[in-house]
Design an enzyme around this catalytic site. Structure first.
Site, PDB file in Angstrom:
ATOM      1  N   GLU A  12     -15.172   8.137 -23.184  1.00 11.66           N
ATOM      2  CA  GLU A  12     -15.495   9.525 -22.853  1.00 11.66           C
ATOM      3  C   GLU A  12     -16.917   9.673 -22.337  1.00 11.66           C
ATOM      4  OE1 GLU A  12     -14.529  12.816 -25.477  1.00 11.66           O
ATOM      5  OE2 GLU A  12     -13.164  11.512 -26.577  1.00 11.66           O
ATOM      6  N   ASP A  83     -12.466   9.108 -27.863  1.00 14.92           N
ATOM      7  CA  ASP A  83     -12.717   9.216 -29.299  1.00 14.92           C
ATOM      8  C   ASP A  83     -11.415   9.229 -30.106  1.00 14.92           C
ATOM      9  OD1 ASP A  83     -15.395   9.270 -28.822  1.00 14.92           O
ATOM     10  OD2 ASP A  83     -15.599  11.443 -28.950  1.00 14.92           O
ATOM     11  N   TYR A 300     -17.868   7.253 -36.520  1.00 14.15           N
ATOM     12  CA  TYR A 300     -17.451   8.465 -35.810  1.00 14.15           C
ATOM     13  C   TYR A 300     -17.734   9.704 -36.651  1.00 14.15           C
ATOM     14  CZ  TYR A 300     -14.629  11.495 -32.847  1.00 14.15           C
ATOM     15  OH  TYR A 300     -14.207  12.501 -32.005  1.00 14.15           O
ATOM     16  N   ARG A 302     -16.754  12.961 -36.381  1.00 14.15           N
ATOM     17  CA  ARG A 302     -15.800  14.066 -36.586  1.00 14.15           C
ATOM     18  C   ARG A 302     -14.682  13.550 -37.479  1.00 14.15           C
ATOM     19  NH1 ARG A 302     -17.043  14.589 -30.994  1.00 14.15           N
ATOM     20  NH2 ARG A 302     -18.359  16.417 -30.627  1.00 14.15           N
ATOM     21  N   HIS A 346      -9.602   7.791 -40.006  1.00  9.63           N
ATOM     22  CA  HIS A 346     -11.043   7.653 -39.805  1.00  9.63           C
ATOM     23  C   HIS A 346     -11.729   7.354 -41.127  1.00  9.63           C
ATOM     24  CE1 HIS A 346     -10.401  10.769 -36.378  1.00  9.63           C
ATOM     25  NE2 HIS A 346      -9.921   9.583 -36.084  1.00  9.63           N
TER      26      HIS A 346
END
Length: 764
Positions: A12, A83, A300, A302, A346
């Site tokens: 991204e 992502d 990451y 988020r 995650h």
């Protein structure tokens, strides 16, 4: 001549490409999509039959798409690495659609951290695009488009052009307005706190507070009652009735998830949610660390999972043993349970390199980046340390019918507190936390009265939300997701529905009105319960348990009914204004109303459309607010034509203008409208300490400068955007709107020349 790369990896962010190129050899080409490349068109709904989206390549991404297609033609295999979340999965799907490649040679890869080991492992085990995740993002996008495209025009017709409403932003506004209504309706109740300063056989002296009267909870509600109790306590024997001693353990908090990081950064450093996420994005994508080059420093950012990989647990335990001693480690690694519905694919937010403590990274990071990195590092390290141990003593003391209580807590073993301790919101802190130390006490001991203390207090209303507490409330109510909190807060402040005042969020008159109108017409869908239900349905779509169109159909049926009713019954504030109870026009005696113009709310006469019209206006805050003179005072007639002067307003403030306009254009200045600077949430790139505030020049023109002025003189004419320039690496871009180009993002660095069409705002 350099050989053609056999493999292409598409991410991204341009910043991420620099980090990946460091890990991959000459057989790899790395390109960036710079976010979404396709979206629903701006000019129409963009939905076909049965809600099927009609995606189009964004005008600003045509060159990007052309570049990606050319790179894909040269590669044997294409790896899509946006992502690891819904938005990222959707971006990967859109790229695959645009490339038109056979699915056999297009692979999906995700990595929670941008380290060489994680990246190479992901590339060795590619997967396919998860269409359930794509469907969940698609459902959210269609829901937001339905509401934004249909409801916002209704507000334009009824209130003012330029307003917006959204599925989540409107509920966040409702929560802010509801909290303010609670505060406004709150009636303080008087109460008295009575304490006795006592001495035992051995020091120290300590304070015991009145706890019970005649065996029931003590409630002292007036000065007379307090005086009567004080008389009883002023003489006689104080005797220890009971002593309880126990050990108390305080366990460390889990490593950060997105919402907790946003809350703690706001409490500790005053960072806006938007600022926190911009800083975290940079740390995740990579920073140049001396000779080691570009390194992604955190996982990451988020995520709503507290899961930690086994490899990271081993590494952090070794770091703790080396830094603080093996005696600070529990026997087994601590594993935290994620909340229900968390996306457990995650990890929690944690450091990626355990040989890079904040002290070593400090020379290579900006001030605010270092603060956030240290916060993430300390929280994660502390999460794997022993609990803090306290000796807690509670003593009940009797004097007649009065029972007093004293408590003390003494730290015996610091454990994780040697590294990290959460900051408590000042308005949520407990005033009587009992952290003092008590002397040796035993049941039956007689104590000596040293002094009595009486303090009058009043119950306090709930505090206005701060960004941190609003994010917490949204999370607790199941509203929004880690990736949306920053956009929600930005939207309600940029639309001037909510204002930041001394770190708190207060609804503006416009926000209160819009919320009231929306709640009258859409109370069944714009509420915390229904919005949380929609979030649960999006989770079900993601898990393959629900078709995405089912959620859209159910929502649109309710929304369409409400919309038709609101179009008929919603009052037209643009025409009629909002009545102000009991206020009449000083010029003609007609009722005054609140109106909303291009420059905010103001008070005007309801007779301005009648014959003869009355053009009386004043500032909403009233003439005494410092911006306007008293309308009741005698105002001298126009110096040029002799006609009366009327109070008027413009973007430059309020002023007196001739009622003979346009024949006579005479004006009489009063002074610029005083408005406090507004924090944009973007850190100052020059000093690294302040944040950029929106301000007004003497002539009323908007500009942006550092909050530390005059110590830092950094300033911009265009609105700052917390995105690094992909061409030169400048830490921010700026936003500019012109008739020719529309709204664009451009780099303010002289000589760079980077410019791109501004992405469409998130319909939160």
């Amino acid at each position: 001549m350099r050989p053609v790369a056999k493999n292409l990896i598409i991410v991204e962010s341009p910043a991420k490409t620099r980090t990946l190129k460091k890990f991959l050899g000459r057989d790899w080409a790395v390109e960036a999509s710079v976010g979404h490349i396709r979206d629903l068109p701006k000019k129409d709904m963009g939905l076909g039959e049965d809600y099927e989206p009609k995606y189009a390549v964004l005008a600003s991404k045509k060159d990007v798409v052309r570049k990606l297609k050319e790179a894909a033609k040269k590669a044997d295999r294409v790896f899509l690495a946006p992502d690891p979340d819904r938005e990222g999965e959707a971006i990967a799907w859109h790229i695959a659609q645009v490339l038109g490649r056979d699915r056999a040679d297009v692979h999906r890869v995700t990595f929670n951290e941008i380290t060489k080991k994680a990246v190479l492992a992901a590339l060795e085990h590619p997967t396919e695009i998860d269409l359930h995740l794509v469907d969940a993002q698609q459902a959210r996008r269609v829901l937001d488009r339905l509401m934004g495209f249909k409801l916002s025009p209704l507000l334009w017709d009824k209130v003012r052009r330029g307003l917006s409403a959204g599925r989540v932003q409107s509920v966040a506004l409702k929560m802010v307005c509801d909290r303010q209504a609670e505060i406004d309706a709150f009636v303080p109740v008087e109460y008295w706190v009575i304490g006795a300063r006592l001495a035992a056989a051995q020091p120290p002296e300590f304070t015991a507070r009145l706890h019970q009267l005649d065996g029931r909870k003590a409630e002292v509600g007036s000065a007379d009652q307090a005086a009567a109790v004080a008389r009883e306590l002023s003489a006689g024997e104080y005797r220890v009735a009971a002593v309880e001693r126990k050990e108390s353990r305080q366990n460390p908090s889990p490593p950060f998830i997105t919402s907790r990081l946003q809350q703690e950064a706001a409490r500790r450093y005053g960072f806006s949610v938007k600022r926190t996420m911009a800083l975290a994005q940079g740390l995740y994508e990579g920073r140049t660390i001396g000779e080691r080059g570009q390194l992604g420093l955190i996982t990451y950012m988020r995520t709503d999972s507290t899961r930690v990989s086994e490899e990271a647990l081993v590494a952090v335990r070794a770091t703790i043993a080396e830094t603080y001693g093996a005696d600070k480690l529990p026997e087994e690694p601590r594993r935290f349970r994620s909340k229900k519905g968390a996306q457990d694919a995650h990890e929690a937010i944690r450091p990626t390199y355990f040989d890079l403590p904040p002290e070593r990274a400090a020379p290579f990071l900006e001030s605010d980046e270092l603060k956030l990195y240290r916060l993430i590092w300390d929280r994660f390290v502390a999460s794997q340390m022993l609990p803090a141990v306290f000796d807690v003593t509670q003593a009940d003391i009797e004097r007649g019918r009065c029972r007093l209580r004293a408590s003390g807590r003494v730290l015996r073993s610091s454990g994780f507190l040697a590294v990290y301790q959460e900051v408590v919101d000042k308005l949520e802190a407990d005033e009587e936390d009992g952290t003092g130390q008590l002397p040796a006490l035993a049941e039956g001991d007689v104590l000596r009265l040293v002094a009595l203390d009486q303090e009058q207090k009043f119950t306090q209303p709930p505090a206005q939300y701060s960004e941190a507490t609003l994010v917490k409330a949204l999370e607790e109510n199941g509203i929004g997701r880690p990736s949306t909190y920053a956009a929600i807060l930005s939207t309600i402040t940029e639309r001037e529905y909510v204002a930041r005042r001394e770190g708190r969020l207060a609804p503006t008159p416009l926000g209160v009105l819009v919320n009231r109108l929306l709640q009258q017409g859409f109370t069944d869908i714009l509420n915390e319960g229904y919005t949380a239900l929609l979030e649960e349905e999006l989770d079900k779509i993601e898990d393959g348990e629900m078709p995405w169109k089912q959620a859209v159909v159910e929502f649109d049926e309710k929304f369409t009914r409400d919309l038709a009713t609101a179009a008929r019954e919603m009052p037209n504030v643009k025409v009629d204004g909002v009545p102000l109870a009991g206020e009449v026009c000083p010029k003609c005696g007609s009722p005054l109303v609140m109106r909303f113009g291009r420059y905010g709310a103001f008070v005007g006469c309801s007779a301005y459309r009648r014959e003869p019209p009355c053009d009386y206006t004043r500032d909403l805050e009233g003439p005494s607010g410092g911006a306007a003179a008293e309308p009741e005072t005698e105002v001298a007639p126009c110096e040029k034509c002799g006609r009366p002067m009327a109070l008027k307003r413009s973007r430059f403030g309020v002023f007196y203008g001739c009622t003979g306009y346009p024949e006579c254009k005479n004006i009489r200045k009063i002074g610029p409208r005083a408005e406090p600077p507004r924090d944009t949430g973007v850190g100052c790139p020059e000093c690294g300490k302040g944040s950029i505030h929106e301000k007004k020049s003497r002539r009323g023109k908007t500009f942006y400068s550092c909050s530390r002025f005059p110590d830092c003189k950094f300033a911009l004419w265009n609105k700052p955007i917390a995105e690094p320039c992909p061409r030169c690496g400048n830490p921010l871009l700026t936003e500019k709107t012109t008739k020719k180009k529309g709204t664009v993002w451009l780099c303010p660095k002289e000589g760079c020349g980077y410019e791109i069409e501004a992405p469409e705002a998130v319909e939160a």
